[in-house]
Design an enzyme around this catalytic site. Structure first.
Site, mmCIF file in Angstrom:
data_model
loop_
_atom_site.group_PDB
_atom_site.id
_atom_site.type_symbol
_atom_site.label_atom_id
_atom_site.label_comp_id
_atom_site.label_asym_id
_atom_site.label_seq_id
_atom_site.Cartn_x
_atom_site.Cartn_y
_atom_site.Cartn_z
ATOM 1 N N TYR A 154 -10.799 -25.107 82.829
ATOM 2 C CA TYR A 154 -10.375 -24.119 81.824
ATOM 3 C C TYR A 154 -11.493 -23.107 81.589
ATOM 4 O O TYR A 154 -11.271 -21.899 81.677
ATOM 5 C CB TYR A 154 -10.030 -24.864 80.536
ATOM 6 C CG TYR A 154 -9.457 -24.008 79.431
ATOM 7 C CD1 TYR A 154 -8.164 -23.496 79.513
ATOM 8 C CD2 TYR A 154 -10.196 -23.726 78.281
ATOM 9 C CE1 TYR A 154 -7.624 -22.725 78.483
ATOM 10 C CE2 TYR A 154 -9.667 -22.973 77.251
ATOM 11 C CZ TYR A 154 -8.377 -22.470 77.350
ATOM 12 O OH TYR A 154 -7.856 -21.719 76.319
ATOM 13 N N LYS A 158 -11.186 -19.343 82.798
ATOM 14 C CA LYS A 158 -11.189 -18.178 81.892
ATOM 15 C C LYS A 158 -12.326 -17.221 82.259
ATOM 16 O O LYS A 158 -12.186 -16.006 82.139
ATOM 17 C CB LYS A 158 -11.332 -18.631 80.439
ATOM 18 C CG LYS A 158 -10.103 -19.363 79.889
ATOM 19 C CD LYS A 158 -8.923 -18.431 79.711
ATOM 20 C CE LYS A 158 -7.708 -19.126 79.113
ATOM 21 N NZ LYS A 158 -6.507 -18.272 79.136
ATOM 22 N N ARG A 195 -3.837 -31.118 70.160
ATOM 23 C CA ARG A 195 -4.886 -30.344 69.494
ATOM 24 C C ARG A 195 -5.053 -30.798 68.046
ATOM 25 O O ARG A 195 -4.177 -31.437 67.477
ATOM 26 C CB ARG A 195 -4.589 -28.850 69.623
ATOM 27 C CG ARG A 195 -4.879 -28.393 71.042
ATOM 28 C CD ARG A 195 -4.713 -26.921 71.233
ATOM 29 N NE ARG A 195 -3.335 -26.565 71.552
ATOM 30 C CZ ARG A 195 -2.959 -25.349 71.923
ATOM 31 N NH1 ARG A 195 -3.845 -24.379 72.004
ATOM 32 N NH2 ARG A 195 -1.702 -25.083 72.205
#
Ligand code: NAD
Ligand code: UDP
Length: 319
Positions: A154, A158, A195
């Site tokens: 990730y 990004k 989350r």
């Protein structure tokens, strides 16, 4: 009528963005492969004649039908986003898909933007700062990232997405901007996405233990989704954002344990708080410096954590 393409529009933030753009009188095309999102998030949008849903993966060859469209703006939010390996939606469980979405996917959308002379906004993340050695984080901080750790698919995804977006700006003068989103929460988060806010609220309303990872002393800063959507729109439609990078988030910093206690109190839950192992490379502090967004975009969040949590608790109770 101008047309906006929202990649990742069936996701949590994307679905709110689509709704908001429709009410601003744009025609909205959403492209999503539902890897972490859900068509249910688009129930209302699908009733609107100015909304079109295309089920496709942005990392593959884009559907020909897209090239036939007039497209004025492209928001790219298409990427798994949860770091929790216990969740089926986590980028840890979709490592290759996450890397592909933020590389081939961004590249495909940049080429589409170039062909259509469209403006593009790439959604990056506070994760590009890794486990930051300074707080708060400003856009010019390069970060402290483990390049091959468990979160690297990730973080580095990004970072590549940012690099390729800037390359199209520098080489082709494409009208792009990059937004680094800090922890955002609200309705349409998936119950099982792992989350912090969705986990704690769902645990609390079921009177199950709230699972704090590590000591709970690590910090995050929480932005309500309506503020985030306003920030994303300001950044896209501003005359001053071309080629720029902005942090968007709520600068109020909280410890994870403090958030567990607040949610427990607000839900009047009898849950206990339990401590579990801290995930690998979990950042210790995260807090956005939003002075650039304030001065250039005139944006800052308006919703307090209590107000945002109230709406989010109501949403999860209604499911
Ligand atoms: P989400 O998982 O709810 O939404 C992402 C959407 O993208 C999903 O609908 C998913 O199905 C879709 N998608 C993923 N890969 C795709 C692909 N290859 N092709 C087409 N669609 C694809 O997550 P979210 O929280 O709404 O995050 C949206 C964006 O914001 C992501 O890019 C994420 O990295 C970024 N972000 C979010 C947060 C946050 O706190 N929510 C923080 C930082 C960055
Ligand atoms: N967290 C936690 N319990 C949970 C889920 C998350 O203590 O059930 C912690 C996690 O370890 C991290 C913070 O909450 O320190 C925020 O985690 P989240 O997964 O929301 O995203 P991150 O900010 O790490 O990308």
């Amino acid at each position: 009528m101008q047309t906006v393409l929202v990649a990742g529009g069936a996701g949590f933030i994307g679905s709110h963005l689509c709704k908001s753009l429709l009410s601003d009188n744009f025609r909205v095309i959403c492209i999503d492969n539902f890897i972490t999102g859900d068509k249910n998030n688009l129930k209302d949008q699908l009733q609107d004649q100015n909304f079109k849903l295309i089920e496709a993966d942005i990392a593959e060859k884009l559907p020909q039908s897209l090239f036939a469209e007039k497209i004025d703006y492209i928001f790219d939010l298409a990427s798994p986003a949860s770091p929790n390996k216990k969740s089926p939606r986590s980028f840890i469980n979709h490592p290759i898909e996450t890397l592909r979405a933020n590389s081939f996917g961004v590249y495909n959308l940049l080429n589409l933007a170039k062909e259509k002379s469209a403006k593009l906004l790439y959604v990056s993340s506070s994760e590009i700062y890794g486990d930051p050695l300074i707080s708060s984080q400003k856009e010019d901080y390069f970060g402290n990232v483990n390049p091959n750790g468990i979160r690297s698919v990730y973080d580095e995804g990004k970072r590549f997405g940012e690099a390729v977006t800037m390359a199209y700006f520098r080489k082709f003068d494409l009208d792009i901007r990059i937004i680094r989103i800090f922890n955002t929460y609200g309705p349409n988060m998936q119950v099982d996405d792992g989350r912090i806010i969705s986990n704690f609220i769902n645990q609390a309303i079921a009177n199950k233990p709230l699972t704090v990872y590590g000591s709970g002393k690590q910090t995050r800063s929480f932005c309500y989704v309506s503020d985030m959507v306003e920030g994303l729109k300001n950044a896209m439609f501003s005359q001053k954002s071309k080629g720029e990078v902005f942090n968007l988030g709520n600068p109020k910093e909280m410890e994870v344990l403090e958030m567990a206690n607040l949610i427990k109190k607000m839900t009047k839950s009898s849950s206990e708080i339990i401590f579990e192992e801290l995930p690998e490379d979990d950042p210790k502090r995260r807090n956005p410096d939003i002075s650039k967004a304030k001065s250039v975009l005139g944006w800052e969040p308006k919703i307090t954590v209590e107000e945002g949590l109230e709406k989010t608790i109501e949403y999860f109770r209604s499911l």
